[in-house]
Design a protein around this motif. Structure first.
Motif, PDB file in Angstrom:
ATOM      1  N   GLY A 145      -5.949   2.198  -7.453  1.00 36.22           N
ATOM      2  CA  GLY A 145      -5.395   3.440  -6.938  1.00 36.22           C
ATOM      3  C   GLY A 145      -6.263   4.635  -7.243  1.00 36.22           C
ATOM      4  N   ALA A 146      -6.021   5.716  -6.514  1.00 37.03           N
ATOM      5  CA  ALA A 146      -6.727   6.972  -6.710  1.00 37.03           C
ATOM      6  C   ALA A 146      -5.746   8.112  -6.500  1.00 37.03           C
ATOM      7  N   LEU A 147      -5.951   9.207  -7.259  1.00 31.38           N
ATOM      8  CA  LEU A 147      -5.025  10.335  -7.233  1.00 31.38           C
ATOM      9  C   LEU A 147      -5.812  11.644  -7.257  1.00 31.38           C
ATOM     10  N   TYR A 148      -5.359  12.589  -6.433  1.00 25.00           N
ATOM     11  CA  TYR A 148      -5.914  13.949  -6.442  1.00 25.00           C
ATOM     12  C   TYR A 148      -4.743  14.914  -6.554  1.00 25.00           C
ATOM     13  N   GLN A 149      -4.886  15.909  -7.428  1.00 28.19           N
ATOM     14  CA  GLN A 149      -3.841  16.915  -7.526  1.00 28.19           C
ATOM     15  C   GLN A 149      -4.449  18.286  -7.775  1.00 28.19           C
ATOM     16  N   LEU A 198      -3.156   7.286  -3.250  1.00 19.16           N
ATOM     17  CA  LEU A 198      -2.886   6.017  -2.596  1.00 19.16           C
ATOM     18  C   LEU A 198      -3.149   4.890  -3.592  1.00 19.16           C
ATOM     19  N   TYR A 199      -2.260   3.886  -3.607  1.00 18.40           N
ATOM     20  CA  TYR A 199      -2.529   2.719  -4.448  1.00 18.40           C
ATOM     21  C   TYR A 199      -1.987   1.461  -3.783  1.00 18.40           C
ATOM     22  N   ASP A 200      -2.562   0.335  -4.171  1.00 13.85           N
ATOM     23  CA  ASP A 200      -2.194  -0.968  -3.617  1.00 13.85           C
ATOM     24  C   ASP A 200      -2.007  -1.929  -4.784  1.00 13.85           C
ATOM     25  N   VAL A 201      -0.814  -2.545  -4.869  1.00 11.80           N
ATOM     26  CA  VAL A 201      -0.526  -3.470  -5.971  1.00 11.80           C
ATOM     27  C   VAL A 201      -0.883  -4.908  -5.627  1.00 11.80           C
ATOM     28  N   ILE A 255       0.863  -1.180   0.000  1.00 10.41           N
ATOM     29  CA  ILE A 255       0.000   0.000   0.000  1.00 10.41           C
ATOM     30  C   ILE A 255       0.902   1.232   0.000  1.00 10.41           C
ATOM     31  N   ILE A 256       0.915   1.954  -1.114  1.00  9.01           N
ATOM     32  CA  ILE A 256       1.880   3.034  -1.332  1.00  9.01           C
ATOM     33  C   ILE A 256       1.167   4.391  -1.346  1.00  9.01           C
TER      34      ILE A 256
END
Length: 298
Positions: free
Chosen positions: A135-139, A122-125, A103-104
């Motif tokens: 995974g999900a990303l906000y910027q 946050l993402y999990d491989v 979990i990165i």
């Protein structure tokens, strides 16, 4: 003397036959059992899918080494030790595995002048312990938020297929400058905010360990906005009749081939890989653009 010679030849022949038979038997020993230790989160099926030989198969040293390398390439383990126990007519394999933290978090801050970029995600491989990536990303760039989510199944349908799905909503400020004079070039003469909705679906098929075929579709929808632009830029838009009112949509089909492979072992990555991708967009009821694009990456 002749009798002794005949007996000697017969004895040597028997020893040679037994020697060849032992080599043949050694090369055709079957795998009696594969025991795995150290799996806490990961499903044992994940390990089994990466192996080219399994219980009941004839042991093949080259296939076994390739299986261990495939296991390293999943990036799910930081330690992989193995022990091969040879018996009379079979072999047993013991795998000692240490799982990696999968979990990165994604955190990034960049500033330039009055513009600030910050990213959180946050993402999990190894989602649910089944070698799935989610995974999900906000910027936020200059106060404009963007979002993205993705899902990857490297062993789609239990096969050597990699399924990748992405969805994103991006917002970027595009400022326009005049090339006439140096003074004018320092100030924008107009601008707009590009809002792009993007959906991507890719499927990669493994022909061999070093050859992969890619097929995919991507849909983009672009919209232009003037919200949150500075008063100076808005005045420039008014003077120069900007921004353009056209909004574009593109349905992009892509295909590609990848040669080579990047191998991993513990914290080291090595190898050589080259990827050639062809993209084509057609004018359709859901696509306004018609273009071709060829990309090469090594």
């Amino acid at each position: 003397i002749l009798s002794v010679a005949v007996i000697l030849v017969m004895v040597l022949g028997i020893f040679y036959f037994l020697f060849v038979l032992s080599l043949f038997a050694q090369d055709h020993k079957r795998i009696d059992a594969i025991r795995m230790y150290g799996l806490n989160k990961t499903n044992p099926l994940v390990v089994q899918r990466e192996f080219l030989v399994w219980e009941g198969d004839v042991f093949d040293a080259a296939a076994f080494e390739e299986s261990i390398q495939r296991l390293w390439n999943t990036q799910l383990f930081w330690k992989i030790d193995h022990k091969i126990i040879t018996k009379n007519e079979s072999v047993e394999i013991e795998l000692s595995l240490a799982e990696s933290w999968t979990i990165i978090p994604l955190i990034r801050f960049v500033g330039a002048g009055s513009t600030l970029l910050w990213v959180g995600g946050l993402y999990d491989v190894n989602f649910l312990g089944r070698y799935l990536e989610i995974g999900a990303l906000y910027q936020s760039l200059g106060g404009l938020p963007s979002y993205g989510v993705w899902f990857t199944d490297p062993r789609f349908l239990g096969k050597r297929l990699k399924l990748n799905t992405e969805a994103a909503y991006d917002r970027r400020i595009r400022l326009l400058y005049s090339p006439d004079t140096q003074a004018d070039a320092e100030k924008p003469v107009g601008g707009f905010i590009l809002q792009r909705t993007r959906i991507v679906e890719n499927l990669t098929y493994e022909i061999s360990p070093i050859c992969f075929l890619l097929f995919g579709l991507e849909w983009n929808q672009d919209q232009l906005s003037t919200n949150k632009l500075s008063q100076e830029v808005l005045e420039g838009n008014s003077r120069n009749k900007l921004p353009p009112t056209h909004e574009g949509r593109a349905l992009i089909a892509r295909t590609g081939v990848t040669m080579g492979r990047m191998d991993r072992q513990k914290f080291v990555m090595y190898g050589l890989q080259s990827k050639l991708t062809l993209e084509k967009s057609f004018e359709t009821p859901v696509s306004d653009l018609d273009f071709e694009r060829l990309q090469w990456q090594t």
